[in-house]
Design a protein around this motif. Structure first.
Motif, PDB file in Angstrom:
ATOM      1  N   UNK A   3       0.825  -1.206   0.000  1.00  0.00           N
ATOM      2  CA  UNK A   3       0.000   0.000   0.000  1.00  0.00           C
ATOM      3  C   UNK A   3       0.859   1.257   0.000  1.00  0.00           C
ATOM      4  N   UNK A   4       1.910   1.257   0.821  1.00  0.00           N
ATOM      5  CA  UNK A   4       2.810   2.411   0.873  1.00  0.00           C
ATOM      6  C   UNK A   4       3.484   2.640  -0.472  1.00  0.00           C
ATOM      7  N   UNK A   5       3.803   1.556  -1.182  1.00  0.00           N
ATOM      8  CA  UNK A   5       4.462   1.665  -2.471  1.00  0.00           C
ATOM      9  C   UNK A   5       3.576   2.404  -3.485  1.00  0.00           C
ATOM     10  N   UNK A   6       2.305   2.001  -3.550  1.00  0.00           N
ATOM     11  CA  UNK A   6       1.410   2.617  -4.534  1.00  0.00           C
ATOM     12  C   UNK A   6       0.943   4.001  -4.086  1.00  0.00           C
ATOM     13  N   UNK A   7       0.892   4.223  -2.781  1.00  0.00           N
ATOM     14  CA  UNK A   7       0.610   5.576  -2.295  1.00  0.00           C
ATOM     15  C   UNK A   7       1.748   6.523  -2.668  1.00  0.00           C
ATOM     16  N   UNK A   8       2.979   6.007  -2.673  1.00  0.00           N
ATOM     17  CA  UNK A   8       4.118   6.821  -3.096  1.00  0.00           C
ATOM     18  C   UNK A   8       4.006   7.167  -4.576  1.00  0.00           C
TER      19      UNK A   8
ATOM     20  N   UNK B 207       1.928  -3.990 -12.653  1.00  0.00           N
ATOM     21  CA  UNK B 207       1.825  -3.024 -13.758  1.00  0.00           C
ATOM     22  C   UNK B 207       0.467  -2.330 -13.730  1.00  0.00           C
ATOM     23  N   UNK B 208      -0.571  -3.073 -13.393  1.00  0.00           N
ATOM     24  CA  UNK B 208      -1.919  -2.508 -13.361  1.00  0.00           C
ATOM     25  C   UNK B 208      -2.058  -1.520 -12.215  1.00  0.00           C
TER      26      UNK B 208
ATOM     27  N   UNK C 213      -2.451   3.907  -9.787  1.00  0.00           N
ATOM     28  CA  UNK C 213      -2.019   4.965  -8.869  1.00  0.00           C
ATOM     29  C   UNK C 213      -1.567   6.199  -9.639  1.00  0.00           C
ATOM     30  N   UNK C 214      -0.829   5.999 -10.720  1.00  0.00           N
ATOM     31  CA  UNK C 214      -0.379   7.118 -11.558  1.00  0.00           C
ATOM     32  C   UNK C 214      -1.564   7.844 -12.176  1.00  0.00           C
ATOM     33  N   UNK C 215      -2.534   7.071 -12.640  1.00  0.00           N
ATOM     34  CA  UNK C 215      -3.753   7.625 -13.257  1.00  0.00           C
ATOM     35  C   UNK C 215      -4.565   8.428 -12.250  1.00  0.00           C
ATOM     36  N   UNK C 216      -4.713   7.893 -11.033  1.00  0.00           N
ATOM     37  CA  UNK C 216      -5.489   8.601 -10.014  1.00  0.00           C
ATOM     38  C   UNK C 216      -4.852   9.940  -9.653  1.00  0.00           C
TER      39      UNK C 216
END
Length: 286
Positions: free
Chosen positions: A25-30, A124-125, A130-133
């Motif tokens: 979670x921390x990874x994608x929040x970053x 990858x998804x 996260x980038x899209x959001x």
């Protein structure tokens, strides 16, 4: 029982799973944070893109004011002219916040960069989600700020209820997630098609017409109205906009079920395309 006691084998497995989920979670929040900061760095570009919202809402407002005047009525299908303007602002703010997700995925697939991105220690998804959001939230916020100022000038204060204001973030988030699933899947079609922008254009136009961004679906004649309300496009634009302007508990509950069903089915289709694409990469040796 011993297996459930603290320090037992089951507790250790649960602890590891929780720790792994927390780190993931921390990874994608970053990734989300970096995406937001990157877009904030180009705030003027985002601002000038959002100015198109003024033109679209102004033109549509004049059309609806003329329609109300010609009909000699103050309400149309339960919407006053004030409600209609705020509905248009809410719908256009979501519609115009869509980043070039399909084009980016398309380019990564056709350039072969996808084979290298799949080797990252992340999904990858989820990375793209996260980038899209991050990119979309910045655009949505800018569109909302400009739209609110415009609507206050043209229509005055809205007649929102506190239930609609509280419910809108949830249904808007689900709408953005549905949009991601659809456009991500379209981008992956580049494995079988040289150009996916035509598919993206068709989907976006169907969303604009049948999704209720130009007018609430209640305005449409039958049976087109029932067909449009049943299609997944209405869950992206019409549902969140109507929830904000005209909150009804029954409609809100139905919208949540529609969005969850659409997101679930769309995710299954997207994952099927993704796994087929990954197998295609592996068969061709990356």
């Amino acid at each position: 029982m011993k297996i459930y006691s603290e320090g037992g084998p089951a507790w250790g497995i649960i602890e590891r799973l929780v720790r792994r989920f927390h780190l993931s979670t921390l990874k994608y929040l970053a990734v989300l944070r970096v995406s937001i900061l990157n877009n904030l760095a180009y705030m003027m570009e985002v601002f000038f893109r959002a100015l198109l919202l003024i033109v679209l809402v102004f033109v549509l407002t004049q059309l609806w004011k003329t329609t109300f005047a010609l009909r000699g009525t103050s309400t149309l299908s339960g919407f006053s002219i004030t409600d209609m303007i705020w509905y248009l602002v809410a719908g256009e703010a979501i519609a115009m916040s869509l980043p070039a997700l399909t084009r980016r995925i398309d380019q990564e697939v056709r350039s072969g960069q996808l084979a290298y991105l799949l080797g990252r220690p992340s999904s990858y998804i989820l990375y793209n989600y996260a980038h899209y959001l991050g990119e979309r939230l910045v655009r949505l916020l800018m569109n909302a700020l400009i739209g609110i100022v415009l609507a206050l000038i043209m229509a005055g204060p809205p007649h929102f209820t506190w239930q609609g204001i509280l419910a809108w973030p949830l249904v808007a988030f689900l709408a953005l997630s549905i949009d991601f699933v659809m456009h991500f899947g379209i981008g992956l079609l580049a494995f079988w098609s040289e150009e996916t922008q035509s598919f993206s254009l068709i989907f976006s136009r169907l969303t604009l017409v049948l999704g209720g961004v130009l007018a609430p679906l209640e305005i449409l004649p039958q049976p087109l109205r029932s067909i449009a309300q049943a299609l997944p496009f209405s869950a992206i634009l019409y549902g969140p906009s109507r929830t904000l302007v005209h909150f009804e508990m029954a409609h809100f509950a139905g919208l949540l079920m529609q969005q969850c069903a659409t997101l679930g089915i769309g995710t299954i289709i997207m994952l099927s395309i993704y796994h087929a694409a990954v197998r295609r990469v592996n068969i061709n040796g990356g």
